[in-house]
Design an enzyme around this catalytic site. Structure first.
Site, PDB file in Angstrom:
ATOM      1  N   LYS A   1       9.326  -7.446   6.296  1.00  0.00           N
ATOM      2  CA  LYS A   1       8.572  -7.244   5.075  1.00  0.00           C
ATOM      3  C   LYS A   1       7.899  -8.547   4.667  1.00  0.00           C
ATOM      4  CE  LYS A   1      10.393  -5.027   1.721  1.00  0.00           C
ATOM      5  NZ  LYS A   1       9.118  -4.274   1.609  1.00  0.00           N
TER       6      LYS A   1
ATOM      7  N   GLY B   1       7.993  -0.291   0.992  1.00  0.00           N
ATOM      8  CA  GLY B   1       7.384  -0.152   2.305  1.00  0.00           C
ATOM      9  C   GLY B   1       7.881  -1.227   3.254  1.00  0.00           C
TER      10      GLY B   1
ATOM     11  N   GLY C   1       2.675  -8.126   1.992  1.00  0.00           N
ATOM     12  CA  GLY C   1       2.044  -8.105   0.673  1.00  0.00           C
ATOM     13  C   GLY C   1       2.345  -9.331  -0.165  1.00  0.00           C
TER      14      GLY C   1
ATOM     15  N   THR D   1       0.805  -1.214   0.000  1.00  0.00           N
ATOM     16  CA  THR D   1       0.000   0.000   0.000  1.00  0.00           C
ATOM     17  C   THR D   1       0.843   1.271   0.000  1.00  0.00           C
ATOM     18  OG1 THR D   1      -0.164  -0.135   2.423  1.00  0.00           O
ATOM     19  CG2 THR D   1      -1.930  -1.134   1.141  1.00  0.00           C
ATOM     20  N   THR D   2       1.982   1.247   0.676  1.00  0.00           N
ATOM     21  CA  THR D   2       2.840   2.435   0.693  1.00  0.00           C
ATOM     22  C   THR D   2       3.606   2.573  -0.614  1.00  0.00           C
ATOM     23  OG1 THR D   2       3.105   2.064   3.071  1.00  0.00           O
ATOM     24  CG2 THR D   2       4.502   3.735   2.074  1.00  0.00           C
TER      25      THR D   2
ATOM     26  N   GLU E   1      11.294  -8.827  -3.275  1.00  0.00           N
ATOM     27  CA  GLU E   1      11.724  -7.582  -2.636  1.00  0.00           C
ATOM     28  C   GLU E   1      13.152  -7.700  -2.119  1.00  0.00           C
ATOM     29  OE1 GLU E   1       7.444  -5.835  -1.018  1.00  0.00           O
ATOM     30  OE2 GLU E   1       8.552  -7.276   0.203  1.00  0.00           O
TER      31      GLU E   1
END
Length: 227
Positions: free
Chosen positions: A93, A81, A96, A27-28, A102
């Protein structure tokens, strides 16, 4: 302005012409990709690598040029994010579902900028369950091995109820609730030694900057503290 969006827009200011940019997931990171797309439409020339199929699709819609690792020698800057950040910038992290990609992108980056709102700051990691990407084969045994490290390990499922969540890499995710992570470096090593684990969502010593958006509208870049 919404805190996540404010933090994202500050971080995007670090991007300059000619850079190869890593695009995060979540979302970020969504707000960062939106702002990067706006700058590209205004004439910014960059190339980008996305950390998920969702972020790649969004980037392409916004006209951000997407490349593969075969076309670059490295990544100048990645903006992503996080689910939690501690005082020493250890990061959790994977909420998501894109933790492996990532981490690959972060490891190839000269600088990783983490963008969060103030709710993601913590004196110690562990409040947010730690995502661990695991292979499908023998996942029941892998979950037991993870639980033996002192957590409640739960196989992530789709919110629709359509069975286990599948990553872009075709794997499962185990969400491991430790409650408190006293030594992130040791835990990272213990988890990754378990056969069946692909990687985990602890990003240790990888963040180069942490940009935080606050409810009062302010944004600041944190100073790293020793734990």
């Amino acid at each position: 302005m919404e805190p996540k969006r404010a933090a994202a827009e500050k971080a995007v200011a670090y991007i300059h012409d000619g850079m190869v940019v890593g695009l995060g997931t979540g979302t970020t990171a969504y707000w960062a990709i939106q702002q990067i797309g706006k700058r590209v439409q205004e004439g910014l020339h960059i190339r980008a690598i996305a950390t998920s199929s969702h972020s790649e699709s969004l980037a392409r819609e916004l006209g951000i040029p997407i490349v593969s690792f075969s076309e670059i020698d490295g990544i100048d800057l990645t903006i992503d994010g996080a689910d939690e950040v501690d005082l020493a910038w250890n990061v959790t992290k994977g909420g998501g579902g894109a933790l492996l990609r990532e981490k690959i992108v972060a490891s190839a980056s000269k600088r990783l900028v983490i963008i969060v709102d103030e709710s993601k700051l913590a004196p110690q990691l562990g409040r947010f369950p730690l995502p661990v990407e695991i292979v499908k084969f023998g996942h029941e045994w892998t979950l037991k091995r993870l639980a033996s490290l002192g957590c409640q390990a739960t196989l992530r499922t789709f919110s629709s109820g359509d069975g286990p969540y599948i990553t872009d890499n075709g794997n499962y995710i185990a969400d491991c609730a430790f409650g408190r992570i006293t030594n992130p470096q040791i835990l990272h090593e213990q988890i990754n030694q378990i056969p069946g684990v692909v990687d985990n969502g602890l990003f240790i010593g990888m963040a180069g900057s942490v940009v935080v958006g606050y409810r009062d509208g302010s944004v600041r870049e944190l100073e790293k503290e020793s734990l």
